[in-house]
Write an enzyme that holds these catalytic residues in place. Structure first.
Site, PDB file in Angstrom:
ATOM      1  CB  CYS A  49       1.070  -9.954 -27.306  1.00 43.52           C
ATOM      2  SG  CYS A  49       1.112 -11.710 -27.771  1.00 43.52           S
ATOM      3  CB  CYS A  53      -2.752 -10.826 -34.315  1.00 43.19           C
ATOM      4  SG  CYS A  53      -2.126 -12.356 -33.674  1.00 43.19           S
ATOM      5  CB  CYS A  56      -3.940  -7.757 -31.628  1.00 44.05           C
ATOM      6  SG  CYS A  56      -4.152  -7.845 -29.991  1.00 44.05           S
ATOM      7  CB  CYS A  93     -14.129 -14.844 -20.788  1.00 38.37           C
ATOM      8  SG  CYS A  93     -13.019 -15.169 -22.106  1.00 38.37           S
ATOM      9  CB  CYS A 125     -14.108 -18.951 -21.037  1.00 34.19           C
ATOM     10  SG  CYS A 125     -13.525 -19.028 -22.615  1.00 34.19           S
ATOM     11  CB  CYS A 185     -14.435 -20.747 -26.815  1.00 32.71           C
ATOM     12  SG  CYS A 185     -15.086 -19.015 -27.486  1.00 32.71           S
ATOM     13  NE  ARG A 257     -19.609 -15.772 -25.684  1.00 32.08           N
ATOM     14  CZ  ARG A 257     -19.025 -16.765 -25.665  1.00 32.08           C
ATOM     15  NH1 ARG A 257     -17.825 -16.899 -26.383  1.00 32.08           N
ATOM     16  NH2 ARG A 257     -19.400 -17.893 -25.245  1.00 32.08           N
TER      17      ARG A 257
HETATM   18  N1  SAM Z   1      -3.313 -13.894 -27.074  1.00 33.58           N
HETATM   19  C1  SAM Z   1      -4.419 -14.816 -27.079  1.00 33.58           C
HETATM   20  C2  SAM Z   1      -5.012 -15.359 -28.509  1.00 33.58           C
HETATM   21  O1  SAM Z   1      -4.457 -14.416 -29.252  1.00 33.58           O
HETATM   22  O2  SAM Z   1      -5.249 -16.602 -28.688  1.00 33.58           O
HETATM   23  C3  SAM Z   1      -5.949 -14.484 -26.457  1.00 33.58           C
HETATM   24  C4  SAM Z   1      -6.354 -12.942 -26.561  1.00 33.58           C
HETATM   25  S1  SAM Z   1      -6.814 -12.295 -27.930  1.00 33.58           S
HETATM   26  C5  SAM Z   1      -6.879 -10.505 -27.969  1.00 33.58           C
HETATM   27  C6  SAM Z   1      -8.332 -12.876 -28.429  1.00 33.58           C
HETATM   28  C7  SAM Z   1      -8.981 -12.623 -29.765  1.00 33.58           C
HETATM   29  O3  SAM Z   1      -9.464 -11.327 -29.672  1.00 33.58           O
HETATM   30  C8  SAM Z   1      -8.233 -12.697 -30.867  1.00 33.58           C
HETATM   31  O4  SAM Z   1      -7.921 -13.867 -31.591  1.00 33.58           O
HETATM   32  C9  SAM Z   1      -9.135 -11.676 -31.959  1.00 33.58           C
HETATM   33  O5  SAM Z   1     -10.101 -12.749 -32.275  1.00 33.58           O
HETATM   34  C10 SAM Z   1     -10.041 -11.069 -30.733  1.00 33.58           C
HETATM   35  N2  SAM Z   1      -9.678  -9.524 -31.122  1.00 33.58           N
HETATM   36  C11 SAM Z   1      -8.272  -9.062 -31.065  1.00 33.58           C
HETATM   37  N3  SAM Z   1      -8.286  -7.611 -31.303  1.00 33.58           N
HETATM   38  C12 SAM Z   1      -9.404  -7.368 -31.953  1.00 33.58           C
HETATM   39  C13 SAM Z   1      -9.960  -6.265 -32.530  1.00 33.58           C
HETATM   40  N4  SAM Z   1      -9.365  -5.162 -32.716  1.00 33.58           N
HETATM   41  N5  SAM Z   1     -11.316  -6.239 -33.205  1.00 33.58           N
HETATM   42  C14 SAM Z   1     -11.783  -7.341 -33.088  1.00 33.58           C
HETATM   43  N6  SAM Z   1     -11.438  -8.504 -32.513  1.00 33.58           N
HETATM   44  C15 SAM Z   1     -10.013  -8.705 -31.954  1.00 33.58           C
HETATM   45  C1  DTB Z   2     -12.944 -13.210 -28.650  1.00 34.28           C
HETATM   46  O1  DTB Z   2     -13.180 -13.752 -29.689  1.00 34.28           O
HETATM   47  N1  DTB Z   2     -13.575 -11.942 -28.366  1.00 34.28           N
HETATM   48  C2  DTB Z   2     -12.907 -11.652 -27.171  1.00 34.28           C
HETATM   49  C3  DTB Z   2     -12.843 -12.736 -26.247  1.00 34.28           C
HETATM   50  N2  DTB Z   2     -12.569 -13.733 -27.476  1.00 34.28           N
HETATM   51  C4  DTB Z   2     -11.192 -12.878 -25.683  1.00 34.28           C
HETATM   52  C5  DTB Z   2     -11.637 -10.451 -27.189  1.00 34.28           C
HETATM   53  C6  DTB Z   2     -12.075  -9.281 -28.180  1.00 34.28           C
HETATM   54  C7  DTB Z   2     -11.168  -8.133 -28.122  1.00 34.28           C
HETATM   55  C8  DTB Z   2     -11.348  -6.988 -28.611  1.00 34.28           C
HETATM   56  C9  DTB Z   2      -9.920  -6.075 -28.659  1.00 34.28           C
HETATM   57  C10 DTB Z   2      -9.890  -5.731 -27.196  1.00 34.28           C
HETATM   58  O2  DTB Z   2     -10.594  -5.217 -26.388  1.00 34.28           O
HETATM   59  O3  DTB Z   2      -8.397  -5.371 -27.171  1.00 34.28           O
HETATM   60 FE1  SF4 Z   3      -0.982 -11.432 -28.952  1.00 38.32          FE
HETATM   61 FE2  SF4 Z   3      -3.125  -9.887 -29.739  1.00 38.32          FE
HETATM   62 FE3  SF4 Z   3      -2.265 -11.953 -31.221  1.00 38.32          FE
HETATM   63 FE4  SF4 Z   3      -3.646 -12.621 -28.930  1.00 38.32          FE
HETATM   64  S1  SF4 Z   3      -4.449 -11.398 -30.648  1.00 38.32           S
HETATM   65  S2  SF4 Z   3      -1.824 -13.563 -29.593  1.00 38.32           S
HETATM   66  S3  SF4 Z   3      -2.744 -10.922 -27.684  1.00 38.32           S
HETATM   67  S4  SF4 Z   3      -1.280 -10.187 -30.736  1.00 38.32           S
END
Ligand code: SAM
Ligand code: DTB
Ligand code: SF4
Length: 328
Positions: A49, A53, A56, A93, A125, A185, A257
């Site tokens: 991506c 973030c 992530c 989802c 979702c 959400c 959630r």
């Molecule tokens: N790329 C899209 C976005 O960011 O809107 C969707 C996928 S993103 C992985 C969805 C959510 O997962 C993020 O907004 C974040 O809140 C959560 N997330 C990602 N990495 C995480 C982590 N290491 N620990 C907890 N939550 C995480």
């Molecule tokens: C949200 O708030 N938490 C979920 C869902 N929306 C998409 C994602 C959590 C991702 C946790 C890190 C991972 O599995 O990579």
């Molecule tokens: Fe990309 Fe992860 Fe940020 Fe979603 S949370 S926009 S997957 S870097």
């Protein structure tokens, strides 16, 4: 916003017993306290991506060892949908590691995925990054119930976590989602080094959306090696419980959630979070890329919420028949 912020701050600082008692009372007025929504997650496009973030594992800015994978084909998604349905999931989802949705064959394929979920009679979702109004309208026409797009943290702390898009970009996407008639959400993450005031400001920001989000995911940071937040200090689970309780009080009708990070919580901490107002979880051993509790641990968790065991049960110390106690 300010009214919600001052309320959130006052609530967050209350004695814990007062806070969770109050939250549970409000929870009972608006929800069945015995019901926990079961959701399933599927990563339909993984890693690579362009966003940065800091939390992530899927960001291309960090070396996290995540295997990149292009958009899944419809057959793979159908299998996951069938499994989720047979394991009792109510909501399915799908997440894509995209900065934003691009019109074209990949988006067309996501539209087909949404239709598949709807055919199996689950709520659908998706979380695909930023979205325009016309894209939101196409998702709505396909039957999409909810769009996940998190604010993640307070407006003030946000720029320490993400620099590739703004808080207002996120709010704009939520506006398009709402305008298209899809439920919202949106939630955040705790444990990224934010202060309790940032947590309150995030909840106040969400609560001041009009209407309020139907779902509010509260994620506990899963620290991932290679990301800037890898060494973040873990949060006391009772701070998570406080956050859930304040979310419940500020947004009485929303589903709260308990999302990422349950794997690091004891059964008891999760039960306390349910008491404080959480009423939805992700089931399945993987979130998008990180582990989630094993099936037997979650079965035990949900079982522990049901009516108490019979009075005659075998304990580790042998049979203990409570009805016999009186005759000693
Ligand atoms: N790329 C899209 C976005 O960011 O809107 C969707 C996928 S993103 C992985 C969805 C959510 O997962 C993020 O907004 C974040 O809140 C959560 N997330 C990602 N990495 C995480 C982590 N290491 N620990 C907890 N939550 C995480
Ligand atoms: C949200 O708030 N938490 C979920 C869902 N929306 C998409 C994602 C959590 C991702 C946790 C890190 C991972 O599995 O990579
Ligand atoms: Fe990309 Fe992860 Fe940020 Fe979603 S949370 S926009 S997957 S870097």
């Amino acid at each position: 916003m300010n009214e919600f912020l001052s309320r959130a701050e006052a609530l967050y600082q209350k004695p814990l017993m007062d806070l969770i008692f109050e939250a549970h009372q409000v929870h009972r007025t608006h929800h069945d306290p015995h019901e926990i929504q079961k959701c399933t997650l599927l990563s339909i496009k993984t890693g690579g991506c362009p966003e940065n973030c800091s939390y992530c594992p899927q960001s291309a800015h960090y070396e996290t060892g995540v295997d990149r994978h292009g958009l899944l084909d419809l057959g793979e998604v159908q299998k996951a949908v069938n499994n989720a349905k047979s394991s009792g999931a109510q909501r399915f989802c799908m997440g894509a590691a995209w900065r934003s949705v691009k019109d074209g064959p990949e988006f067309d394929q996501v539209i087909e995925m949404v239709k598949m979920v709807k055919e199996s009679e689950m709520e659908a979702c998706v979380t695909l990054g930023m979205l325009t109004l016309s894209q939101a309208q196409r998702l709505k026409e396909a039957g999409l119930d909810a769009y996940n797009h998190n604010l993640d943290t307070s407006r003030e702390y946000y720029s320490k976590i993400i620099q590739t898009r703004t808080y207002d970009d996120r709010l704009d996407t939520l506006k398009s989602v709402r305008k298209a008639g899809i439920t919202v959400c949106s939630g955040g993450i705790i444990g990224m080094g934010e202060t309790p005031r940032d947590r309150c400001a995030l909840l106040a920001e969400l609560a001041s959306l009009d209407p309020q989000p139907e779902s509010v995911p509260i994620n506990l940071l899963i620290p991932v090696e290679g990301t800037p937040l890898a060494e973040s200090e873990s949060v006391d689970p009772l701070e998570l419980v406080r956050t859930v309780a304040v979310a419940r009080l500020l947004m009485p009708q929303s589903r709260v959630r308990l999302s990422a990070g349950r794997i690091s919580l004891s059964k008891e901490a999760q039960v306390l979070a349910f008491f404080a107002g959480a009423n939805s979880i992700f089931l399945g051993e993987k979130l998008l890329t990180r582990p989630n509790p094993a099936r037997d641990a979650d079965e035990a968790l949900l079982e522990s919420l049901k009516a108490g065991p019979g009075l005659t049960q075998v304990s580790a110390h042998g049979s203990s028949d409570v009805s016999a106690l009186g005759s000693v």
